[in-house]
Motif scaffolding. Structure first.
Motif, PDB file in Angstrom:
ATOM      1  N   LEU A 222       0.820  -1.215   0.000  1.00 28.44           N
ATOM      2  CA  LEU A 222       0.000   0.000   0.000  1.00 28.44           C
ATOM      3  C   LEU A 222       0.855   1.266   0.000  1.00 28.44           C
ATOM      4  N   SER A 223       2.151   1.120  -0.189  1.00 33.60           N
ATOM      5  CA  SER A 223       3.049   2.276  -0.081  1.00 33.60           C
ATOM      6  C   SER A 223       2.731   3.366  -1.099  1.00 33.60           C
ATOM      7  N   SER A 224       2.197   2.995  -2.250  1.00 35.49           N
ATOM      8  CA  SER A 224       1.892   3.999  -3.283  1.00 35.49           C
ATOM      9  C   SER A 224       0.750   4.928  -2.863  1.00 35.49           C
ATOM     10  N   TRP A 225       0.013   4.539  -1.810  1.00 40.92           N
ATOM     11  CA  TRP A 225      -1.094   5.355  -1.322  1.00 40.92           C
ATOM     12  C   TRP A 225      -0.672   6.315  -0.211  1.00 40.92           C
ATOM     13  N   ARG A 226       0.612   6.300   0.132  1.00 34.29           N
ATOM     14  CA  ARG A 226       1.063   7.079   1.283  1.00 34.29           C
ATOM     15  C   ARG A 226       0.715   8.564   1.142  1.00 34.29           C
ATOM     16  N   ASP A 227       0.810   9.089  -0.072  1.00 30.18           N
ATOM     17  CA  ASP A 227       0.505  10.503  -0.301  1.00 30.18           C
ATOM     18  C   ASP A 227      -0.923  10.716  -0.784  1.00 30.18           C
ATOM     19  N   ARG A 228      -1.726   9.657  -0.766  1.00 29.49           N
ATOM     20  CA  ARG A 228      -3.130   9.759  -1.199  1.00 29.49           C
ATOM     21  C   ARG A 228      -4.049   9.080  -0.185  1.00 29.49           C
ATOM     22  N   LYS A 229      -3.761   9.294   1.072  1.00 30.68           N
ATOM     23  CA  LYS A 229      -4.523   8.632   2.132  1.00 30.68           C
ATOM     24  C   LYS A 229      -6.008   8.981   2.075  1.00 30.68           C
ATOM     25  N   ASP A 230      -6.315  10.243   1.795  1.00 28.42           N
ATOM     26  CA  ASP A 230      -7.730  10.650   1.764  1.00 28.42           C
ATOM     27  C   ASP A 230      -8.486   9.880   0.695  1.00 28.42           C
ATOM     28  N   GLU A 231      -7.828   9.667  -0.417  1.00 26.62           N
ATOM     29  CA  GLU A 231      -8.457   8.927  -1.515  1.00 26.62           C
ATOM     30  C   GLU A 231      -8.648   7.462  -1.145  1.00 26.62           C
ATOM     31  N   LEU A 232      -7.687   6.908  -0.416  1.00 28.00           N
ATOM     32  CA  LEU A 232      -7.750   5.498  -0.040  1.00 28.00           C
ATOM     33  C   LEU A 232      -8.775   5.260   1.069  1.00 28.00           C
ATOM     34  N   PHE A 233      -8.742   6.075   2.112  1.00 26.07           N
ATOM     35  CA  PHE A 233      -9.589   5.825   3.284  1.00 26.07           C
ATOM     36  C   PHE A 233     -10.963   6.484   3.187  1.00 26.07           C
ATOM     37  N   GLN A 234     -11.079   7.551   2.396  1.00 23.35           N
ATOM     38  CA  GLN A 234     -12.359   8.215   2.157  1.00 23.35           C
ATOM     39  C   GLN A 234     -13.120   8.484   3.459  1.00 23.35           C
ATOM     40  N   GLY A 235     -12.389   8.992   4.430  1.00 18.54           N
ATOM     41  CA  GLY A 235     -13.010   9.376   5.689  1.00 18.54           C
ATOM     42  C   GLY A 235     -13.205   8.247   6.692  1.00 18.54           C
ATOM     43  N   GLU A 236     -12.915   7.016   6.307  1.00 21.59           N
ATOM     44  CA  GLU A 236     -13.074   5.886   7.221  1.00 21.59           C
ATOM     45  C   GLU A 236     -11.909   5.816   8.201  1.00 21.59           C
ATOM     46  N   GLU A 237     -12.180   5.273   9.384  1.00 22.73           N
ATOM     47  CA  GLU A 237     -11.144   5.133  10.395  1.00 22.73           C
ATOM     48  C   GLU A 237     -10.084   4.122   9.985  1.00 22.73           C
ATOM     49  N   PHE A 238     -10.506   3.088   9.244  1.00 21.25           N
ATOM     50  CA  PHE A 238      -9.569   2.079   8.758  1.00 21.25           C
ATOM     51  C   PHE A 238     -10.175   1.401   7.534  1.00 21.25           C
ATOM     52  N   ILE A 239      -9.334   0.682   6.801  1.00 21.85           N
ATOM     53  CA  ILE A 239      -9.794  -0.175   5.707  1.00 21.85           C
ATOM     54  C   ILE A 239      -9.349  -1.599   6.014  1.00 21.85           C
ATOM     55  N   LYS A 240     -10.005  -2.565   5.397  1.00 19.63           N
ATOM     56  CA  LYS A 240      -9.640  -3.968   5.591  1.00 19.63           C
ATOM     57  C   LYS A 240      -8.907  -4.479   4.350  1.00 19.63           C
ATOM     58  N   VAL A 241      -7.795  -5.138   4.585  1.00 15.09           N
ATOM     59  CA  VAL A 241      -6.970  -5.682   3.511  1.00 15.09           C
ATOM     60  C   VAL A 241      -6.779  -7.165   3.764  1.00 15.09           C
ATOM     61  N   ASN A 242      -6.963  -7.972   2.724  1.00 14.77           N
ATOM     62  CA  ASN A 242      -6.817  -9.424   2.852  1.00 14.77           C
ATOM     63  C   ASN A 242      -5.448  -9.885   2.369  1.00 14.77           C
ATOM     64  N   CYS A 243      -4.867 -10.820   3.085  1.00 13.28           N
ATOM     65  CA  CYS A 243      -3.636 -11.466   2.608  1.00 13.28           C
ATOM     66  C   CYS A 243      -3.975 -12.291   1.380  1.00 13.28           C
TER      67      CYS A 243
END
Length: 260
Positions: A222-243
């Motif tokens: 998820l490192s490419s999202w480091r500078d686009r956190k707002d776009e990734l999380f969209q106001g949510e406290e966390f997101i769920k990622v599956n292995c």
């Protein structure tokens, strides 16, 4: 209802590699209750549940890939993906002789429909480019998958058997093998090989069900999202990622993406 067994379950599945003298065949066998127990604990902890038939097939795949790993040289990591037409599902299993682990999962959503059933095999050795093999399959039976793989990719015959009490056995022909004896093998004869044939244990390996994944290992993806956190999380406290290897779910928070 009968009382549950009080016998302890071992932490590892012991897999023996045995040479059958005078028959020039390699027998690989193991009792897979420890791996299957670890697999079901994982499903419970990760809140995953599979269709009974698919679940049984995935267990078979975990067993046969473990046997194949033991038949292969040390320091290899194998990953198999089986893409089926019907049911439209991907079975995935991977294991390492170095770390003595095996893991796997099912993919049932957004699965590409192939024109035929396919097995994709990737063999990795540290410092070398992975080797990829594709084999067409004719059935949905994991036992037949490994036999077909040996015929097409290893270019030698092999037979695989589900035995009693979650035991599995793989027997692979070596150069100059006894063809008549091999062709007549069935589950009963394979189970009795060490009593009726001259054999030698070449090595013993121990495997357990374990992916080795963690939040720390997931975060680099998820490192490419480091500078686009707002776009990734969209106001949510966390997101769920599956292995992608075992399906374990991790909660990722914005601060997790911050560099150390």
């Amino acid at each position: 209802m009968s009382e549950p067994s009080m016998q302890p379950v071992e932490d590892f599945t012991k897999v023996e590699s045995i040479f059958v003298r005078h028959r020039n065949c390699l027998l690989v066998r193991g009792q897979f209750t420890p791996i299957f127990t670890g697999y079901y604990i994982h499903l419970m902890e990760s809140k995953q549940r599979y269709d009974n038939e698919m679940d049984a097939t995935l267990k078979d795949l975990l067993a046969v890939l473990t046997l194949h790993l033991t038949a292969r040289p040390w320091a290899e990591t194998l990953a198999w993906t089986i893409n089926l037409r019907a049911p439209r599902v991907n079975y995935f299993a991977t294991g390492s002789s170095t770390f003595e682990n095996i893991t796997g999962r099912l993919f049932t959503k957004d699965v590409r429909e192939p024109d035929r059933n396919l097995l994709y095999s990737q063999t990795s050795v540290s410092g070398e480019k992975p080797r990829v093999t594709t084999v067409a399959l004719e059935t949905n039976d994991a036992i037949e998958w490994i036999e077909h793989y040996y015929k097409q990719s290893e270019q030698r015959p092999a037979k695989c058997f589900r035995l009693d009490d979650e035991n599995y056995a793989l027997i692979a022909a070596q150069p100059g093998y006894d063809e008549e004896w091999f062709d007549e093998l069935d589950a009963k004869k394979v189970a009795a090989i060490t009593e009726e044939e001259q054999t030698k244990v070449l090595e013993t390996r121990k495997f357990h069900f374990n992916c080795g994944c963690s939040l720390e290992r997931i975060l680099p993806s998820l490192s490419s999202w480091r500078d686009r956190k707002d776009e990734l999380f969209q106001g949510e406290e966390f997101i769920k990622v599956n292995c992608p290897r075992c399906g374990q779910t991790y909660e990722v928070r914005p601060e997790d993406l911050d560099e150390d």
